[in-house]
Design an enzyme around this catalytic site. Sequence first.
Site, PDB file in Angstrom:
ATOM      1  N   GLN A   1      -5.128 -19.851   5.975  1.00  0.00           N
ATOM      2  CA  GLN A   1      -5.880 -18.608   5.466  1.00  0.00           C
ATOM      3  C   GLN A   1      -7.148 -18.163   6.356  1.00  0.00           C
ATOM      4  O   GLN A   1      -7.359 -16.881   6.422  1.00  0.00           O
ATOM      5  CB  GLN A   1      -6.716 -18.917   3.909  1.00  0.00           C
TER       6      GLN A   1
ATOM      7  N   HIS B   1     -15.172  10.864 -43.037  1.00  0.00           N
ATOM      8  CA  HIS B   1     -14.248   9.700 -42.886  1.00  0.00           C
ATOM      9  C   HIS B   1     -13.663   9.573 -44.327  1.00  0.00           C
ATOM     10  O   HIS B   1     -12.684   9.290 -44.321  1.00  0.00           O
ATOM     11  CB  HIS B   1     -15.171   8.748 -42.076  1.00  0.00           C
TER      12      HIS B   1
ATOM     13  N   GLU C   1     -10.358 -17.556  -4.724  1.00  0.00           N
ATOM     14  CA  GLU C   1      -8.969 -16.899  -4.705  1.00  0.00           C
ATOM     15  C   GLU C   1      -7.767 -18.083  -4.871  1.00  0.00           C
ATOM     16  O   GLU C   1      -7.126 -18.000  -6.088  1.00  0.00           O
ATOM     17  CB  GLU C   1      -8.715 -16.133  -3.502  1.00  0.00           C
ATOM     18  N   HIS C   2      -7.796 -19.123  -4.005  1.00  0.00           N
ATOM     19  CA  HIS C   2      -7.068 -20.071  -4.265  1.00  0.00           C
ATOM     20  C   HIS C   2      -7.506 -21.301  -4.248  1.00  0.00           C
ATOM     21  O   HIS C   2      -8.629 -21.540  -3.437  1.00  0.00           O
ATOM     22  CB  HIS C   2      -5.854 -20.226  -3.058  1.00  0.00           C
TER      23      HIS C   2
ATOM     24  N   HIS D   1      -5.771 -15.354   8.554  1.00  0.00           N
ATOM     25  CA  HIS D   1      -5.617 -13.822   8.030  1.00  0.00           C
ATOM     26  C   HIS D   1      -6.720 -12.797   8.412  1.00  0.00           C
ATOM     27  O   HIS D   1      -6.131 -11.691   8.982  1.00  0.00           O
ATOM     28  CB  HIS D   1      -5.874 -13.878   6.523  1.00  0.00           C
TER      29      HIS D   1
ATOM     30  N   ASP E   1       2.176 -17.794  -1.292  1.00  0.00           N
ATOM     31  CA  ASP E   1       1.834 -16.702  -0.398  1.00  0.00           C
ATOM     32  C   ASP E   1       3.178 -15.713  -0.225  1.00  0.00           C
ATOM     33  O   ASP E   1       3.265 -14.493  -0.266  1.00  0.00           O
ATOM     34  CB  ASP E   1       1.226 -16.875   0.955  1.00  0.00           C
TER      35      ASP E   1
HETATM   36  N1  NAD Z   1      -6.737 -11.073  -1.832  1.00  0.00           N
HETATM   37  C1  NAD Z   1      -5.292 -10.955  -1.749  1.00  0.00           C
HETATM   38  O1  NAD Z   1      -4.488 -11.060  -2.561  1.00  0.00           O
HETATM   39  C2  NAD Z   1      -4.933 -10.587  -0.248  1.00  0.00           C
HETATM   40  C3  NAD Z   1      -3.335 -10.466  -0.071  1.00  0.00           C
HETATM   41  C4  NAD Z   1      -3.017 -10.387   1.300  1.00  0.00           C
HETATM   42  C5  NAD Z   1      -4.179 -10.024   2.396  1.00  0.00           C
HETATM   43  N2  NAD Z   1      -5.482 -10.026   1.873  1.00  0.00           N
HETATM   44  C6  NAD Z   1      -6.488  -9.794   2.732  1.00  0.00           C
HETATM   45  O2  NAD Z   1      -6.302  -8.347   3.025  1.00  0.00           O
HETATM   46  C7  NAD Z   1      -7.006  -8.227   4.285  1.00  0.00           C
HETATM   47  C8  NAD Z   1      -6.472  -7.100   5.330  1.00  0.00           C
HETATM   48  O3  NAD Z   1      -6.835  -6.478   6.302  1.00  0.00           O
HETATM   49  P1  NAD Z   1      -6.609  -5.782   7.280  1.00  0.00           P
HETATM   50  O4  NAD Z   1      -7.714  -5.252   8.099  1.00  0.00           O
HETATM   51  O5  NAD Z   1      -5.573  -6.652   8.222  1.00  0.00           O
HETATM   52  O6  NAD Z   1      -5.678  -4.432   6.920  1.00  0.00           O
HETATM   53  P2  NAD Z   1      -5.957  -3.203   5.982  1.00  0.00           P
HETATM   54  O7  NAD Z   1      -4.722  -2.693   5.832  1.00  0.00           O
HETATM   55  O8  NAD Z   1      -6.557  -3.687   4.641  1.00  0.00           O
HETATM   56  O9  NAD Z   1      -7.080  -2.445   6.500  1.00  0.00           O
HETATM   57  C9  NAD Z   1      -6.599  -1.740   7.902  1.00  0.00           C
HETATM   58  C10 NAD Z   1      -7.260  -0.407   7.645  1.00  0.00           C
HETATM   59  O10 NAD Z   1      -8.820  -0.603   7.679  1.00  0.00           O
HETATM   60  C11 NAD Z   1      -9.246   0.553   8.200  1.00  0.00           C
HETATM   61  N3  NAD Z   1     -10.520   0.626   9.059  1.00  0.00           N
HETATM   62  C12 NAD Z   1     -10.358  -0.321  10.101  1.00  0.00           C
HETATM   63  N4  NAD Z   1     -11.628  -0.278  10.701  1.00  0.00           N
HETATM   64  C13 NAD Z   1     -12.377   0.578   9.996  1.00  0.00           C
HETATM   65  C14 NAD Z   1     -13.762   1.071  10.185  1.00  0.00           C
HETATM   66  N5  NAD Z   1     -14.469   0.634  11.297  1.00  0.00           N
HETATM   67  N6  NAD Z   1     -14.139   2.023   9.324  1.00  0.00           N
HETATM   68  C15 NAD Z   1     -13.395   2.544   8.466  1.00  0.00           C
HETATM   69  N7  NAD Z   1     -12.197   2.051   8.344  1.00  0.00           N
HETATM   70  C16 NAD Z   1     -11.845   0.880   8.954  1.00  0.00           C
HETATM   71  C17 NAD Z   1      -8.210   1.481   8.826  1.00  0.00           C
HETATM   72  O11 NAD Z   1      -7.976   2.625   8.129  1.00  0.00           O
HETATM   73  C18 NAD Z   1      -7.116   0.358   8.750  1.00  0.00           C
HETATM   74  O12 NAD Z   1      -5.847   1.335   8.906  1.00  0.00           O
HETATM   75  C19 NAD Z   1      -7.361  -9.470   4.756  1.00  0.00           C
HETATM   76  O13 NAD Z   1      -8.728  -9.612   4.987  1.00  0.00           O
HETATM   77  C20 NAD Z   1      -6.445 -10.444   4.188  1.00  0.00           C
HETATM   78  O14 NAD Z   1      -7.294 -11.505   3.913  1.00  0.00           O
HETATM   79  C21 NAD Z   1      -5.843 -10.605   0.574  1.00  0.00           C
HETATM   80  N1  HSO Z   2      -2.955 -15.451   1.203  1.00  0.00           N
HETATM   81  C1  HSO Z   2      -2.676 -13.980   1.367  1.00  0.00           C
HETATM   82  C2  HSO Z   2      -3.726 -13.683  -0.088  1.00  0.00           C
HETATM   83  O1  HSO Z   2      -5.039 -13.996   0.212  1.00  0.00           O
HETATM   84  C3  HSO Z   2      -1.211 -13.641   1.122  1.00  0.00           C
HETATM   85  C4  HSO Z   2      -0.658 -13.400   2.378  1.00  0.00           C
HETATM   86  C5  HSO Z   2       0.332 -12.557   2.751  1.00  0.00           C
HETATM   87  N2  HSO Z   2       0.921 -13.065   3.578  1.00  0.00           N
HETATM   88  C6  HSO Z   2       0.489 -14.207   3.877  1.00  0.00           C
HETATM   89  N3  HSO Z   2      -0.303 -14.671   3.016  1.00  0.00           N
HETATM   90 ZN    ZN Z   3      -1.732 -15.930   3.422  1.00  0.00          ZN
END
Ligand code: NAD
Ligand code: HSO
Ligand code: ZN
Length: 431
Positions: free
Chosen positions: A258, A418, A325-326, A261, A359
């Site tokens: 995690q 009513h 979350e997990h 990520h 996941d």
């Molecule tokens: N909780 C869940 O179920 C779950 C599942 C999968 C992934 N996640 C999380 O999702 C997140 C994914 O994040 P990511 O960044 O890889 O992808 P993302 O797609 O969420 O974000 C990318 C986008 O963020 C925007 N961005 C980037 N910098 C910016 C700025 N300075 N100002 C405004 N907008 C901006 C842009 O539009 C970009 O396309 C990770 O934190 C991951 O841990 C959570």
């Molecule tokens: N761990 C993420 C949710 O927090 C989900 C994910 C997608 N791919 C791998 N992991």
């Molecule tokens: Zn994951």
Amino acid sequence: MFVWQSATNEQRINCLSRPAVKMGVKVKAAVEAIIDNVARNGDDALLGYAEQFDARVNPRIRVTRSELVESEFALTSELKSAIDQAYSNIKKFHQLQLPQSKQIETQPGVICELRYQAIEAVGLYVPGGSAPLPSSVLMQGVCAQLSGAKTIVLATPVKGDSQINPAILYAAKLCGVTDVIECGGAGAIAAMALGTSSVPKVNKIFGPGNSFVTMAKQLLSQSVPGLAIDMPAGPSEVLVIADSGANPEFIAADLLSQAEHGEDSQVILLASDRELILDTEAAIERQLSVLSRADIAKAALKNSTLVLVENIAQAFEISAQYGPEHLILQIRDAERYLPLVKNAGSVFVGDYTPESAGDYASGTNHVLPTYGYSKTYSSLNLMDFYKAYTVQTITKEGLRGLSTAILPLAQAEGLDAHANAVKVRLENNND
Ligand SMILES: NC(=O)c1ccc[n+]([C@@H]2O[C@H](COP(=O)([O-])OP(=O)(O)OC[C@H]3O[C@@H](n4cnc5c(N)ncnc54)[C@H](O)[C@@H]3O)[C@@H](O)[C@H]2O)c1
Ligand SMILES: N[C@H](CO)Cc1c[nH]c[nH+]1
Ligand SMILES: [Zn+2]
């Protein structure tokens, strides 16, 4: 190592505080400006953000139907069958959740029903800033497909001059996604909430994402009439509870899975054994050295803590306070402890149940509440794609029987009209 027993209250609160929450005010201002721009300039704003945030060369918005259809030919047979296997398991588990309408005659001649209707147009956000996540397509897409939603819009960012990931497109095709949109972040959420020339407006937005995405979902659901969101699902979190019998290599692998990520991910170990913590620290160092995303994981580890607790019962209390979350239980006889689980999005029981299983492919959903919202929100499930509504049918005799409750209550509330709506019917002798 953080020793819970000897820490002050303030140190304990700090140890459990989340990095993303600390940057809330800055994110809010940025997201408000993005929403405003998309509301004014629609597609043009989206194309601008694709260039600005995703370094997109020649950005476009819509993916064509033929790209969706042909996506599978760009996959290795191994990856295609992995997606098929995951799709099948996720579908099996979510089919179990299909809602069934219920009815009861509460008193003679008074029939009450609970029925379910799919939400017509749904928007699925698939994060892509740091890694393309076809698994997140399956988690949301299977639910949308099973519910029978008419419009299923999927938005995901594409980086630089690369093509949209074919695995994302193949998963989208399997799930019957109707519109694939190449945009990310708060802009994509605003587009699905408000609609633009190229992006259909939806009724509910789903999906995880970074702090910008999560903030946009929250702000838009408060300002766009009728718009709903699933939950705040932000940066990944895992909390592992381990006893002295746990394997430090397994724990380290789960924490790193995690941590990789994003830099704002948070991973926490609550262990009752000092030696185990030291061994886990060493295992983390070893495993980190060969990870392709070691830099991201290292940054996330700065927000993370390995905590020595007095005993396993105390670990469950701390976990409930944090609301991960997990939650992974690497403890002997782990099932016996399940009644102690209070707040967790998804629980992984026993040494051979890594979070990676949920996941990707076991069948449970990986879209889960973060930021401690597991205290009040459910993990994503099929019901999120439906709305429940009630239906009642009453006979004249049924209404007479019910009038002994309605008339005095209407009088007590001073609402004569009513009461009249009942009286005119009971006094009507024309049928
Ligand atoms: N909780 C869940 O179920 C779950 C599942 C999968 C992934 N996640 C999380 O999702 C997140 C994914 O994040 P990511 O960044 O890889 O992808 P993302 O797609 O969420 O974000 C990318 C986008 O963020 C925007 N961005 C980037 N910098 C910016 C700025 N300075 N100002 C405004 N907008 C901006 C842009 O539009 C970009 O396309 C990770 O934190 C991951 O841990 C959570
Ligand atoms: N761990 C993420 C949710 O927090 C989900 C994910 C997608 N791919 C791998 N992991
Ligand atoms: Zn994951």
